[in-house]
Design a protein around this motif. Structure first.
Motif, PDB file in Angstrom:
ATOM      1  N   ARG A 135      11.548   1.228   6.762  1.00  0.00           N
ATOM      2  CA  ARG A 135      10.314   2.031   6.795  1.00  0.00           C
ATOM      3  C   ARG A 135       9.151   1.224   7.368  1.00  0.00           C
ATOM      4  O   ARG A 135       8.329   1.757   8.125  1.00  0.00           O
ATOM      5  CB  ARG A 135       9.952   2.515   5.390  1.00  0.00           C
ATOM      6  CG  ARG A 135      10.884   3.529   4.784  1.00  0.00           C
ATOM      7  CD  ARG A 135      10.714   4.877   5.365  1.00  0.00           C
ATOM      8  NE  ARG A 135       9.475   5.491   4.907  1.00  0.00           N
ATOM      9  CZ  ARG A 135       9.115   6.717   5.202  1.00  0.00           C
ATOM     10  NH1 ARG A 135       9.909   7.470   5.921  1.00  0.00           N
ATOM     11  NH2 ARG A 135       7.991   7.210   4.774  1.00  0.00           N
ATOM     12  N   ARG A 136       9.069  -0.052   6.999  1.00  0.00           N
ATOM     13  CA  ARG A 136       7.994  -0.898   7.540  1.00  0.00           C
ATOM     14  C   ARG A 136       8.130  -1.055   9.047  1.00  0.00           C
ATOM     15  O   ARG A 136       7.133  -1.006   9.776  1.00  0.00           O
ATOM     16  CB  ARG A 136       8.007  -2.266   6.869  1.00  0.00           C
ATOM     17  CG  ARG A 136       7.466  -2.249   5.479  1.00  0.00           C
ATOM     18  CD  ARG A 136       7.396  -3.630   4.899  1.00  0.00           C
ATOM     19  NE  ARG A 136       7.017  -3.573   3.496  1.00  0.00           N
ATOM     20  CZ  ARG A 136       7.275  -4.506   2.624  1.00  0.00           C
ATOM     21  NH1 ARG A 136       7.909  -5.609   3.004  1.00  0.00           N
ATOM     22  NH2 ARG A 136       6.902  -4.385   1.375  1.00  0.00           N
ATOM     23  N   ARG A 137       9.359  -1.265   9.507  1.00  0.00           N
ATOM     24  CA  ARG A 137       9.566  -1.390  10.961  1.00  0.00           C
ATOM     25  C   ARG A 137       9.260  -0.085  11.680  1.00  0.00           C
ATOM     26  O   ARG A 137       8.723  -0.095  12.788  1.00  0.00           O
ATOM     27  CB  ARG A 137      10.994  -1.829  11.253  1.00  0.00           C
ATOM     28  CG  ARG A 137      11.246  -3.275  10.923  1.00  0.00           C
ATOM     29  CD  ARG A 137      12.599  -3.712  11.371  1.00  0.00           C
ATOM     30  NE  ARG A 137      12.794  -5.123  11.092  1.00  0.00           N
ATOM     31  CZ  ARG A 137      13.899  -5.777  11.368  1.00  0.00           C
ATOM     32  NH1 ARG A 137      14.912  -5.145  11.937  1.00  0.00           N
ATOM     33  NH2 ARG A 137      14.004  -7.048  11.088  1.00  0.00           N
ATOM     34  N   ALA A 138       9.587   1.034  11.084  1.00  0.00           N
ATOM     35  CA  ALA A 138       9.280   2.327  11.707  1.00  0.00           C
ATOM     36  C   ALA A 138       7.776   2.561  11.741  1.00  0.00           C
ATOM     37  O   ALA A 138       7.254   3.127  12.706  1.00  0.00           O
ATOM     38  CB  ALA A 138       9.975   3.449  10.956  1.00  0.00           C
ATOM     39  N   ARG A 139       7.071   2.138  10.705  1.00  0.00           N
ATOM     40  CA  ARG A 139       5.619   2.311  10.664  1.00  0.00           C
ATOM     41  C   ARG A 139       4.939   1.454  11.732  1.00  0.00           C
ATOM     42  O   ARG A 139       3.919   1.858  12.313  1.00  0.00           O
ATOM     43  CB  ARG A 139       5.101   1.920   9.275  1.00  0.00           C
ATOM     44  CG  ARG A 139       3.668   2.330   9.039  1.00  0.00           C
ATOM     45  CD  ARG A 139       3.204   2.077   7.617  1.00  0.00           C
ATOM     46  NE  ARG A 139       4.122   2.682   6.660  1.00  0.00           N
ATOM     47  CZ  ARG A 139       4.615   2.049   5.590  1.00  0.00           C
ATOM     48  NH1 ARG A 139       4.293   0.793   5.368  1.00  0.00           N
ATOM     49  NH2 ARG A 139       5.415   2.674   4.755  1.00  0.00           N
ATOM     50  N   ARG A 140       5.520   0.266  12.032  1.00  0.00           N
ATOM     51  CA  ARG A 140       4.953  -0.596  13.064  1.00  0.00           C
ATOM     52  C   ARG A 140       5.382  -0.191  14.470  1.00  0.00           C
ATOM     53  O   ARG A 140       4.912  -0.750  15.459  1.00  0.00           O
ATOM     54  CB  ARG A 140       5.368  -2.045  12.822  1.00  0.00           C
ATOM     55  CG  ARG A 140       4.675  -2.691  11.649  1.00  0.00           C
ATOM     56  CD  ARG A 140       4.967  -4.174  11.624  1.00  0.00           C
ATOM     57  NE  ARG A 140       6.413  -4.415  11.625  1.00  0.00           N
ATOM     58  CZ  ARG A 140       7.053  -5.146  10.720  1.00  0.00           C
ATOM     59  NH1 ARG A 140       6.385  -5.697   9.738  1.00  0.00           N
ATOM     60  NH2 ARG A 140       8.351  -5.324  10.814  1.00  0.00           N
ATOM     61  N   PRO A 173      12.665   6.516  10.541  1.00  0.00           N
ATOM     62  CA  PRO A 173      12.067   6.427   9.196  1.00  0.00           C
ATOM     63  C   PRO A 173      12.738   7.354   8.187  1.00  0.00           C
ATOM     64  O   PRO A 173      12.747   7.061   6.993  1.00  0.00           O
ATOM     65  CB  PRO A 173      10.611   6.819   9.424  1.00  0.00           C
ATOM     66  CG  PRO A 173      10.639   7.687  10.632  1.00  0.00           C
ATOM     67  CD  PRO A 173      11.738   7.121  11.495  1.00  0.00           C
TER      68      PRO A 173
END
Length: 99
Positions: free
Chosen positions: A37-42, A48
């Motif tokens: 999720r963090r990688r998708a948000r960045r 996600p």
């Protein structure tokens, strides 16, 4: 990472009867899902939804494995005695039935 979280989370929810394995896999599913999720948000990943499903399935696997721990160790058995390790399991080991 999101796909790995989803796969590990699904496996942990399916094999909840093997509670030590399910607990570890559930924790890994949640960790991989959060990282995904963090990688998708960045903007580094495009999945996600899979990462969120990994978090959910991992949490379900953890909850089911904790439920199995409660069933095996904390619920009373049907033998009627206090200790499950007395050696008498209620089954006769001889062919002669006493009167």
């Amino acid at each position: 990472m999101g796909t790995a979280g989803l796969v590990v989370g699904i496996i942990s929810a399916v094999v909840f009867c093997l509670w030590p394995v399910a607990f570890v896999l559930g924790v890994l599913g949640v960790i991989f899902g959060v990282v995904g999720r963090r990688r998708a948000r960045r903007g580094e990943a495009t999945n996600p939804g899979q990462a969120l499903a990994g978090i959910i399935c991992g949490a379900v696997g953890i909850a089911l494995s904790i439920g199995m721990i409660v069933v095996f160790f904390f619920l009373p058995d049907d033998g009627g005695d206090d200790s499950p390790f007395t050696g008498d399991d209620g089954y006769s080991t001889s062919l002669v039935v006493p009167r």
